[in-house]
Design an enzyme around this catalytic site. Structure first.
Site, short mmCIF file in Angstrom:
data_model
loop_
_atom_site.label_atom_id
_atom_site.label_comp_id
_atom_site.label_asym_id
_atom_site.label_seq_id
_atom_site.Cartn_x
_atom_site.Cartn_y
_atom_site.Cartn_z
N TYR A 33 -44.55 12.51 -17.73
CA TYR A 33 -43.28 11.80 -17.75
C TYR A 33 -42.89 10.72 -18.81
CZ TYR A 33 -41.39 15.53 -14.82
OH TYR A 33 -41.10 16.73 -13.98
N ASP B 245 -48.13 16.58 -5.59
CA ASP B 245 -49.29 17.59 -5.79
C ASP B 245 -50.45 16.66 -5.99
OD1 ASP B 245 -48.55 20.46 -6.09
OD2 ASP B 245 -47.00 19.19 -6.95
N HIS C 252 -50.36 16.83 -20.93
CA HIS C 252 -49.35 17.69 -20.48
C HIS C 252 -48.02 16.95 -20.33
CE1 HIS C 252 -49.08 16.30 -16.20
NE2 HIS C 252 -50.24 15.72 -16.53
N TYR D 236 -33.96 17.74 -14.02
CA TYR D 236 -33.91 16.67 -12.88
C TYR D 236 -34.57 15.51 -13.47
CZ TYR D 236 -38.52 16.35 -10.59
OH TYR D 236 -39.75 16.00 -10.32
N ARG D 237 -35.50 15.62 -14.46
CA ARG D 237 -36.34 14.55 -14.81
C ARG D 237 -37.08 14.79 -16.10
NH1 ARG D 237 -41.27 13.38 -10.44
NH2 ARG D 237 -42.10 11.60 -11.30
C1 EUG Z 1 -44.67 19.44 -10.29
C2 EUG Z 1 -43.59 19.38 -9.69
C3 EUG Z 1 -42.60 18.56 -10.01
C4 EUG Z 1 -42.73 17.75 -11.09
C5 EUG Z 1 -43.86 17.86 -11.91
C6 EUG Z 1 -44.76 18.79 -11.33
C7 EUG Z 1 -45.72 20.31 -9.81
C8 EUG Z 1 -46.92 20.99 -10.31
C9 EUG Z 1 -41.00 19.19 -8.50
O1 EUG Z 1 -41.29 18.28 -9.47
O2 EUG Z 1 -41.72 16.88 -11.31
C10 EUG Z 1 -47.63 21.57 -9.98
#
Ligand code: EUG
Length: 607
Positions: free
Chosen positions: A146, A206, A449, A530-531
């Site tokens: 992000y 995560d 990524h 959402y972001r």
């Molecule tokens: C993930 C989940 C997110 C996000 C970026 C990555 C999960 C990756 C629910 O939000 O903003 C496996």
């Protein structure tokens, strides 16, 4: 395996390090990532150094920096004038976006300042107002995918809060809550709770290296029953853009004899308008302390369900909805496409497929057939909580529901070998922060990524539309589609992880083009993110334009009232202060793609 890199710092050595228990895992993860690296660690910088903020002469900048050095101590103000190093997750830069989308040297700060207290943050903000220098606060800078620690306006001064403000200020075992500063990672909070032997869980995303506070104000997500991080915060201390200081919630009511209010971490809204929300995903203030609720530890059982066909996707969503709405599902489960079973092994794409372009479905099928998940299309990871008897009851209902999809298969962690991904899922879903998800980045050499993160209703027809947009556009731009859906009762975060080679301008241009078109195509159907990455903030904010962009006009009204000089994180989340508006800063077209390979996102016109 591969050549050993220098050991990653541990938490004992550095606030942003890894816990001792993960030292060898972190070393292996780092070795693996570096073994896939073909680009040099750094290249000589091409442009004049340091990059200046807009509208300021080098002389004025130098003068302002020496004043800042007098205020904070010269060791706490560092110019960004050395070669840029992307590093990796644990040893990440605060100078630029390690996962650069535009040229590495474009999204950079001029300098980094390290305040040691809320008072010093106030002093930096007052300095920024006086010299008209934009500042960009980061907690730990691990907003990976992000924008990381990169300021939206090149040449801003990054306020790196975490380096010196990383105390766990309080853990209240009775209230099951804590108060942290920006530099407290999930790793650090977890380890401290273990050290004190408290029967409490944290909730981790995560990856466990991020800032607890930073993730929550960006409205990040985790996977225990308390996975909505912003919803589980309680109380904030905020430095306002004019240098003023604010406490929200019950913190606004002074405690006896100057102490913190005893209910600050007990009741969220207090009295009057609930102001906390406007300090999330915004540039209205710098959050220097934040309270969080913790979860009393409990029994838990993770499981995996596989589904045979691509076309099962809408039915899976329909089955999940009532289970989630009735709160039979214990947490925010993840639904992943089977291709992710390949990439979470940490093996490169070249191991699975030697052709160019996206990995064909048949190739994924052939490999999956030989793996633990078997020949399937979708994989669901859930966890149930409570005592043995209630877990058993819940599991029976869940098994029953999913068994309506023909060919679905149910697995427990004990059915799967120790290296299978389910075991790290089980840790995350019981509040234990880990590093496993870094394995995605071995898919390509020099991998970076970018997340595309739309929200869809938990409903077959909507989910299908969003998924089909992703399938079509990933094909068009020749990227593998890696969808992870974080599913709740009424909405799903559909997260597509776009993995590209940082050393390839062609891949970067395609990744930027893909993002742009995904955002536009989804908005046309009524779906929004959402972001998003800082570079796509204007476009995403621009899709929330109901009633002649009433929401953005409202945000701008607040921004102008709180930050009349426009010094705090201009452009963050698409909110530009008055001074920047309509002067070419908003990225509304193909600017990101055009800035790859020698261009710039900075307008030529003066502020
Ligand atoms: C993930 C989940 C997110 C996000 C970026 C990555 C999960 C990756 C629910 O939000 O903003 C496996």
């Amino acid at each position: 395996m591969t050549k050993s890199t220098t050991p990653p710092p541990t938490l004992q050595q550095k606030y942003s390090g890894v816990p001792e228990r993960l030292a060898s895992i972190a070393q292996e993860a780092k070795d693996r990532l570096y073994s896939n690296k073909t680009a040099p660690e750094s290249v000589p910088r091409q442009r004049e150094l340091p990059r200046l903020p807009p509208n300021i002469t080098r002389e004025a900048f130098n003068g302002a920096i020496s004043v800042l050095r007098q205020k904070l101590g010269s060791g706490n103000v560092v110019l960004n004038d050395k070669p840029l190093v992307d590093g990796w997750y644990i040893e990440h830069p605060n100078t630029h976006d390690a996962f650069h989308v535009v040229d590495q040297e474009e999204l950079v700060c001029s300098a980094i300042v390290y305040p040691g207290s809320t008072t010093e943050v106030q002093s930096v903000v007052k300095w920024a107002n006086k010299y008209s220098i934009p500042v960009y606060p980061i907690s730990m800078g691990r907003n990976v995918g992000y924008g990381g620690s990169a300021p939206r306006v090149p040449g801003s001064v990054v306020i790196d809060l975490g380096r010196r403000m990383n105390k766990i200020l309080k853990i209240d075992a009775e209230n099951a809550s804590c108060v942290v500063e920006p530099g407290v990672s999930y790793f650090a909070l977890y380890e401290e709770i273990q050290r004190r032997k408290l029967p409490l869980w944290i909730d981790t995303p995560d990856l466990g290296g991020g800032s607890v506070l930073g993730n929550a104000i960006d409205r990040g997500v985790g996977y225990t029953p308390m996975g909505d991080h912003f919803a589980n915060h309680c109380g904030m201390e905020i430095v306002l853009p004019n240098g003023g200081l604010l406490r929200t919630g019950m913190g606004a009511l002074p405690g006896k004899d100057g102490t913190d209010n005893p209910t600050w971490q007990s009741f969220q809204p207090a009295y009057g308008p609930y102001s906390d929300g406007i300090f999330s995903q915004s540039n209205f203030g710098i959050v220097c302390q934040m309270g969080f609720w913790l979860m009393p530890e409990t029994g838990h059982q993770s499981y995996m369900v596989t589904f045979p066909n691509e076309e099962d996707f809408p039915s899976i969503v329909e089955i999940i909805r009532p289970l989630a709405q009735k709160r039979i599902l214990g947490n925010i489960p993840q639904l992943r496409h089977v291709v992710q079973e390949l990439n979470v092994t940490g093996l490169p794409k070249s191991h699975w497929y030697s052709g160019s372009g996206p990995i064909p479905r048949e190739v994924v099928r052939r490999h999956a057939s030989k793996m633990d998940c078997g020949n399937c299309s979708w994989v669901f990871y859930g966890t149930q909580y409570g005592d043995d008897a209630s877990i058993k009851t819940q599991m029976n209902i869940i098994k029953d529901s999913f068994s309506k999809i023909e060919g679905s298969k149910f697995f427990l962690p004990s059915d799967l070998p120790s290296e299978h991904y389910i075991h790290s899922r089980a840790l995350v879903c019981s509040g234990v922060p880990v590093l496993r998800e870094l394995d995605w980045l071995n898919w390509k050499p020099n991998a970076a990524h970018l997340f595309f993160s739309p929200i869809t209703p938990t409903r077959a027809e909507d989910a299908k539309i969003v998924h089909e947009i992703n399938v079509r556009l990933h094909q068009k731009y020749a990227f593998d589609l890696f969808p992870t859906l974080c599913v709740a009762g009424r909405e799903m975060h559909y997260i597509a992880n776009i993995i590209y080679d940082r050393s390839s301008d062609d891949e970067k241009k395609r990744a930027a083009g893909l993002m742009r078109e995904l955002i536009a195509a989804s908005a046309k159907e009524g779906y929004g993110e959402y972001r998003t990455h800082v570079l796509f903030a204007d476009q995403v904010a621009g899709t929330y334009n109901w009633n002649n962009s009433a929401l953005m006009r409202f945000n701008e009204t607040i921004k102008d009232a709180l930050d009349p000089n426009g010094i705090l994180a201009p452009g963050r989340n698409g909110i530009w202060p008055k001074k920047y508006r309509g002067k070419g800063w908003e990225i509304t077209g193909t600017e990101v793609g055009n800035a790859i390979g020698g261009g710039s996102i900075t307008p030529k016109s003066k502020l």
